[in-house]
Design a protein around this motif. Sequence first.
Motif, PDB file in Angstrom:
ATOM      1  N   SER A   1       0.832  -1.193   0.000  1.00 49.72           N
ATOM      2  CA  SER A   1       0.000   0.000   0.000  1.00 49.72           C
ATOM      3  C   SER A   1       0.873   1.252   0.000  1.00 49.72           C
ATOM      4  O   SER A   1       1.056   1.903   1.032  1.00 49.72           O
ATOM      5  CB  SER A   1      -0.912   0.012   1.230  1.00 49.72           C
ATOM      6  OG  SER A   1      -1.774  -1.079   1.221  1.00 49.72           O
ATOM      7  N   PRO A   2       1.429   1.586  -1.163  1.00 46.67           N
ATOM      8  CA  PRO A   2       2.215   2.820  -1.202  1.00 46.67           C
ATOM      9  C   PRO A   2       1.321   4.025  -0.913  1.00 46.67           C
ATOM     10  O   PRO A   2       0.128   3.996  -1.191  1.00 46.67           O
ATOM     11  CB  PRO A   2       2.766   2.857  -2.626  1.00 46.67           C
ATOM     12  CG  PRO A   2       1.901   1.948  -3.410  1.00 46.67           C
ATOM     13  CD  PRO A   2       1.323   0.950  -2.455  1.00 46.67           C
TER      14      PRO A   2
ATOM     15  N   GLU B   1      10.272   8.325  -3.411  1.00 48.06           N
ATOM     16  CA  GLU B   1      10.560   7.531  -4.602  1.00 48.06           C
ATOM     17  C   GLU B   1      11.588   6.443  -4.267  1.00 48.06           C
ATOM     18  O   GLU B   1      11.495   5.318  -4.767  1.00 48.06           O
ATOM     19  CB  GLU B   1      11.073   8.429  -5.716  1.00 48.06           C
ATOM     20  CG  GLU B   1      11.206   7.720  -7.037  1.00 48.06           C
ATOM     21  CD  GLU B   1      11.537   8.662  -8.177  1.00 48.06           C
ATOM     22  OE1 GLU B   1      11.996   8.152  -9.205  1.00 48.06           O
ATOM     23  OE2 GLU B   1      11.340   9.886  -8.038  1.00 48.06           O
ATOM     24  N   GLU B   2      12.524   6.755  -3.411  1.00 48.47           N
ATOM     25  CA  GLU B   2      13.538   5.776  -3.002  1.00 48.47           C
ATOM     26  C   GLU B   2      12.904   4.600  -2.266  1.00 48.47           C
ATOM     27  O   GLU B   2      13.293   3.446  -2.455  1.00 48.47           O
ATOM     28  CB  GLU B   2      14.609   6.430  -2.131  1.00 48.47           C
ATOM     29  CG  GLU B   2      15.509   7.401  -2.876  1.00 48.47           C
ATOM     30  CD  GLU B   2      14.868   8.774  -3.084  1.00 48.47           C
ATOM     31  OE1 GLU B   2      13.903   9.133  -2.373  1.00 48.47           O
ATOM     32  OE2 GLU B   2      15.330   9.501  -3.982  1.00 48.47           O
ATOM     33  N   GLU B   3      11.936   4.886  -1.402  1.00 49.39           N
ATOM     34  CA  GLU B   3      11.248   3.807  -0.679  1.00 49.39           C
ATOM     35  C   GLU B   3      10.476   2.903  -1.628  1.00 49.39           C
ATOM     36  O   GLU B   3      10.494   1.677  -1.479  1.00 49.39           O
ATOM     37  CB  GLU B   3      10.308   4.393   0.380  1.00 49.39           C
ATOM     38  CG  GLU B   3      11.026   5.042   1.534  1.00 49.39           C
ATOM     39  CD  GLU B   3      10.110   5.820   2.440  1.00 49.39           C
ATOM     40  OE1 GLU B   3      10.417   5.871   3.648  1.00 49.39           O
ATOM     41  OE2 GLU B   3       9.088   6.378   1.967  1.00 49.39           O
TER      42      GLU B   3
ATOM     43  N   ALA C   1      10.157  -2.138  -5.076  1.00 46.76           N
ATOM     44  CA  ALA C   1       9.723  -2.503  -6.436  1.00 46.76           C
ATOM     45  C   ALA C   1      10.631  -3.551  -7.075  1.00 46.76           C
ATOM     46  O   ALA C   1      10.143  -4.492  -7.706  1.00 46.76           O
ATOM     47  CB  ALA C   1       9.659  -1.255  -7.313  1.00 46.76           C
ATOM     48  N   ASP C   2      11.924  -3.420  -6.911  1.00 49.77           N
ATOM     49  CA  ASP C   2      12.846  -4.380  -7.527  1.00 49.77           C
ATOM     50  C   ASP C   2      12.678  -5.794  -6.976  1.00 49.77           C
ATOM     51  O   ASP C   2      12.584  -6.750  -7.749  1.00 49.77           O
ATOM     52  CB  ASP C   2      14.292  -3.901  -7.400  1.00 49.77           C
ATOM     53  CG  ASP C   2      14.576  -2.687  -8.282  1.00 49.77           C
ATOM     54  OD1 ASP C   2      13.875  -2.502  -9.299  1.00 49.77           O
ATOM     55  OD2 ASP C   2      15.499  -1.931  -7.948  1.00 49.77           O
ATOM     56  N   PRO C   3      12.635  -5.986  -5.650  1.00 48.31           N
ATOM     57  CA  PRO C   3      12.410  -7.350  -5.147  1.00 48.31           C
ATOM     58  C   PRO C   3      11.059  -7.934  -5.575  1.00 48.31           C
ATOM     59  O   PRO C   3      10.962  -9.116  -5.884  1.00 48.31           O
ATOM     60  CB  PRO C   3      12.483  -7.200  -3.630  1.00 48.31           C
ATOM     61  CG  PRO C   3      13.282  -5.966  -3.399  1.00 48.31           C
ATOM     62  CD  PRO C   3      12.963  -5.061  -4.558  1.00 48.31           C
TER      63      PRO C   3
END
Length: 52
Positions: free
Chosen positions: A26-27, A33-35, A40-42
Amino acid sequence: MVGGRGEPDPQVGRRRLGVDWCLRLSPHYCNTEEEVDHVADPVAGLARRGRR
């Protein structure tokens, strides 16, 4: 089926679809953006692995 606050129960749909587990993110507008990039990558890596 409805959850405790009159909202749809996500567990019902998950069971009906035969899904053993799920990951819900739940962004929020206060996330940097860093968080978002940090997670996002994992998550993309999990998606590439596909279903087991």
